[in-house]
Design a protein around this motif. Structure first.
Motif, PDB file in Angstrom:
ATOM      1  N   THR A  24     -42.244  75.254  -5.776  1.00 43.77           N
ATOM      2  CA  THR A  24     -42.753  76.554  -6.238  1.00 43.77           C
ATOM      3  C   THR A  24     -43.408  76.461  -7.613  1.00 43.77           C
ATOM      4  O   THR A  24     -44.125  77.380  -8.013  1.00 43.77           O
ATOM      5  N   GLY A  25     -43.142  75.386  -8.319  1.00 44.89           N
ATOM      6  CA  GLY A  25     -43.659  75.256  -9.667  1.00 44.89           C
ATOM      7  C   GLY A  25     -42.872  76.045 -10.693  1.00 44.89           C
ATOM      8  O   GLY A  25     -43.200  76.053 -11.881  1.00 44.89           O
ATOM      9  N   LYS A  26     -41.825  76.746 -10.271  1.00 42.57           N
ATOM     10  CA  LYS A  26     -41.009  77.551 -11.174  1.00 42.57           C
ATOM     11  C   LYS A  26     -39.849  76.742 -11.736  1.00 42.57           C
ATOM     12  O   LYS A  26     -39.400  75.769 -11.129  1.00 42.57           O
ATOM     13  N   LEU A  27     -39.363  77.181 -12.888  1.00 38.03           N
ATOM     14  CA  LEU A  27     -38.182  76.571 -13.481  1.00 38.03           C
ATOM     15  C   LEU A  27     -36.998  76.744 -12.534  1.00 38.03           C
ATOM     16  O   LEU A  27     -36.726  77.847 -12.064  1.00 38.03           O
ATOM     17  N   GLN A  28     -36.315  75.661 -12.254  1.00 35.67           N
ATOM     18  CA  GLN A  28     -35.164  75.696 -11.355  1.00 35.67           C
ATOM     19  C   GLN A  28     -33.884  75.847 -12.178  1.00 35.67           C
ATOM     20  O   GLN A  28     -33.533  74.958 -12.958  1.00 35.67           O
ATOM     21  N   VAL A  29     -33.212  76.979 -11.995  1.00 39.17           N
ATOM     22  CA  VAL A  29     -32.015  77.291 -12.773  1.00 39.17           C
ATOM     23  C   VAL A  29     -30.825  77.420 -11.830  1.00 39.17           C
ATOM     24  O   VAL A  29     -30.898  78.123 -10.816  1.00 39.17           O
ATOM     25  N   VAL A  30     -29.733  76.752 -12.161  1.00 38.88           N
ATOM     26  CA  VAL A  30     -28.484  76.877 -11.409  1.00 38.88           C
ATOM     27  C   VAL A  30     -27.457  77.554 -12.299  1.00 38.88           C
ATOM     28  O   VAL A  30     -27.339  77.237 -13.490  1.00 38.88           O
ATOM     29  N   THR A  37     -25.170  84.519 -12.665  1.00 38.70           N
ATOM     30  CA  THR A  37     -26.305  84.604 -11.751  1.00 38.70           C
ATOM     31  C   THR A  37     -27.033  85.927 -11.928  1.00 38.70           C
ATOM     32  O   THR A  37     -28.268  85.983 -12.023  1.00 38.70           O
ATOM     33  N   ASP A  38     -26.282  87.015 -11.994  1.00 40.73           N
ATOM     34  CA  ASP A  38     -26.864  88.336 -12.187  1.00 40.73           C
ATOM     35  C   ASP A  38     -27.600  88.423 -13.519  1.00 40.73           C
ATOM     36  O   ASP A  38     -28.720  88.942 -13.605  1.00 40.73           O
ATOM     37  N   LEU A  39     -26.991  87.905 -14.575  1.00 36.56           N
ATOM     38  CA  LEU A  39     -27.598  87.964 -15.902  1.00 36.56           C
ATOM     39  C   LEU A  39     -28.915  87.196 -15.944  1.00 36.56           C
ATOM     40  O   LEU A  39     -29.941  87.713 -16.414  1.00 36.56           O
ATOM     41  N   VAL A  40     -28.901  85.967 -15.456  1.00 42.06           N
ATOM     42  CA  VAL A  40     -30.099  85.118 -15.535  1.00 42.06           C
ATOM     43  C   VAL A  40     -31.224  85.688 -14.677  1.00 42.06           C
ATOM     44  O   VAL A  40     -32.403  85.626 -15.060  1.00 42.06           O
ATOM     45  N   ILE A  48     -38.678  82.473 -12.649  1.00 44.11           N
ATOM     46  CA  ILE A  48     -37.784  81.340 -12.419  1.00 44.11           C
ATOM     47  C   ILE A  48     -37.143  81.481 -11.043  1.00 44.11           C
ATOM     48  O   ILE A  48     -37.133  82.557 -10.451  1.00 44.11           O
ATOM     49  N   ASP A  49     -36.616  80.378 -10.537  1.00 45.19           N
ATOM     50  CA  ASP A  49     -35.799  80.386  -9.330  1.00 45.19           C
ATOM     51  C   ASP A  49     -34.345  80.177  -9.742  1.00 45.19           C
ATOM     52  O   ASP A  49     -34.039  79.234 -10.480  1.00 45.19           O
ATOM     53  N   VAL A  50     -33.468  81.061  -9.282  1.00 46.21           N
ATOM     54  CA  VAL A  50     -32.056  80.996  -9.654  1.00 46.21           C
ATOM     55  C   VAL A  50     -31.212  80.713  -8.419  1.00 46.21           C
ATOM     56  O   VAL A  50     -31.323  81.403  -7.408  1.00 46.21           O
ATOM     57  N   ASN A  51     -30.385  79.690  -8.504  1.00 40.53           N
ATOM     58  CA  ASN A  51     -29.429  79.356  -7.457  1.00 40.53           C
ATOM     59  C   ASN A  51     -28.016  79.471  -8.011  1.00 40.53           C
ATOM     60  O   ASN A  51     -27.654  78.751  -8.950  1.00 40.53           O
ATOM     61  N   GLY A  52     -27.231  80.397  -7.479  1.00 37.91           N
ATOM     62  CA  GLY A  52     -25.842  80.545  -7.899  1.00 37.91           C
ATOM     63  C   GLY A  52     -24.921  79.716  -7.019  1.00 37.91           C
ATOM     64  O   GLY A  52     -25.073  79.700  -5.795  1.00 37.91           O
ATOM     65  N   ILE A  79     -28.892  74.303 -16.169  1.00 43.65           N
ATOM     66  CA  ILE A  79     -27.675  74.833 -15.563  1.00 43.65           C
ATOM     67  C   ILE A  79     -26.961  75.663 -16.613  1.00 43.65           C
ATOM     68  O   ILE A  79     -26.718  75.204 -17.731  1.00 43.65           O
ATOM     69  N   PHE A  80     -26.669  76.912 -16.265  1.00 46.83           N
ATOM     70  CA  PHE A  80     -25.880  77.777 -17.134  1.00 46.83           C
ATOM     71  C   PHE A  80     -24.475  77.903 -16.542  1.00 46.83           C
ATOM     72  O   PHE A  80     -24.323  78.280 -15.383  1.00 46.83           O
TER      73      PHE A  80
END
Length: 303
Positions: A24-30, A37-40, A48-52, A79-80
């Motif tokens: 996707t070209g987006k920042l991958q955030v876990v 997950t809700d906050l990010v 961004i793409d967020v995976n919880g 990763i947060f």
């Protein structure tokens, strides 16, 4: 322990052959917990793409990484995680990632340790349930804004705008909660739950908080713990006690039975969300909705 070691090994293999550039070209955030997950997602929006890793009702104290989780972690740009040993079973994995140049960020690093609630009985010496203090969650919100902005400076303005909007929503939440709690007499502000997840809430809003288990659900309550708390409930004439969504309700049911055996009736006042949000797509599936639900449930049951 073997499962943790296995996860670390799998992670090492994945890191050796994985390029963190997503299709996707987006920042991958876990993210680990549902609260994060809700906050990010609120801050990152569509940039961004967020995976919880964890879902509704999942206990982060006992959570163990699956092979699917390890794949997500290996593909992450950032990763947060909460930190303060909340995700105790994942500590080895995060330490391994640090040596592989993947940013694994503990959001509690944003907080002054002098403002945290300490514990002589917990591994980190700090209570990790910081999301129940809205002021601390606001600090973490700005911290996440800054970290995302550093990672993708081209979207800094959007992250800042989203963060400012969310901070205003948190301020409104704080005001709403104060107004709701003001309807409950101070002598009735005693919160009894399955484990000590609500100390920051109690500190912020004037509740005496008592948990049957310790700060971690890995700590089991014994018979004497149940009997002692039953005596406390009778002495204080506590009207209701509460189940937690991520903790088996049998512990609270045992406490209720112990109180009844002593000639006093205490009601189960409802289910609170402690270490995880509610189901995705519901009000309780958001941080703000979860907090509102909890306070409404507590106040209405204790009146």
């Amino acid at each position: 322990m073997k499962k943790i070691v296995f996860a670390v090994i799998i992670l090492s293999l994945a890191l050796s052959c994985t390029n963190n550039t997503a299709s996707t070209g987006k920042l991958q955030v876990v993210t680990t917990t549902t609260m994060l997950t809700d906050l990010v997602k609120n801050i990152g929006g569509n940039f961004i793409d967020v995976n919880g890793l964890m879902g509704s009702g999942v206990d982060p104290h006992l959570y163990k990484a699956s092979e699917g989780d390890v794949t997500k972690l290996a593909k992450a740009d950032i990763i947060f995680y909460n930190g303060l040993h909340l995700e105790g079973k994942l500590v080895d994995v995060f330490e391994k990632m640090a040596s592989q140049n993947i940013k694994a960020i503990a959001v509690t690093d944003a907080l002054d340790k002098n403002t945290l609630i300490g514990s002589a009985y917990f591994a980190s010496n700090y209570d990790p349930h910081i999301w129940f203090n809205i002021g601390k969650w606001q600090q973490i919100t700005q911290f996440v804004v800054n970290k995302l902005s550093e990672a993708q400076p081209q979207y800094q303005e959007q992250f800042q705008q989203n963060g400012a909007k969310y901070l205003k929503q948190l301020e409104t939440l704080h005001t709403t909660i104060i107004n709701k709690i003001s309807s409950l007499p101070e002598n009735k502000r005693i919160l009894v739950t399955a484990h000590d997840a609500f100390n920051y809430f109690g500190q912020a809003y004037g509740f005496q908080v008592v948990g049957l288990q310790g700060l971690s659900t890995a700590t089991e309550a014994g018979v004497q713990d149940v009997q002692n708390l039953a005596a406390f409930i009778i002495d204080k004439q506590v009207k209701a006690i509460f189940v937690e969504s991520s903790v088996p309700k049998r512990t609270i049911e045992a406490l209720q039975a112990a109180v009844k055996s002593k000639g006093f009736n205490v009601q189960i006042g409802g289910t609170l969300y402690s270490d995880a949000l509610g189901n995705a797509g519901t009000e309780e599936g958001t941080y703000i909705g979860m907090f509102t639900h909890n306070v409404t449930t507590i106040v209405d049951a204790l009146k």
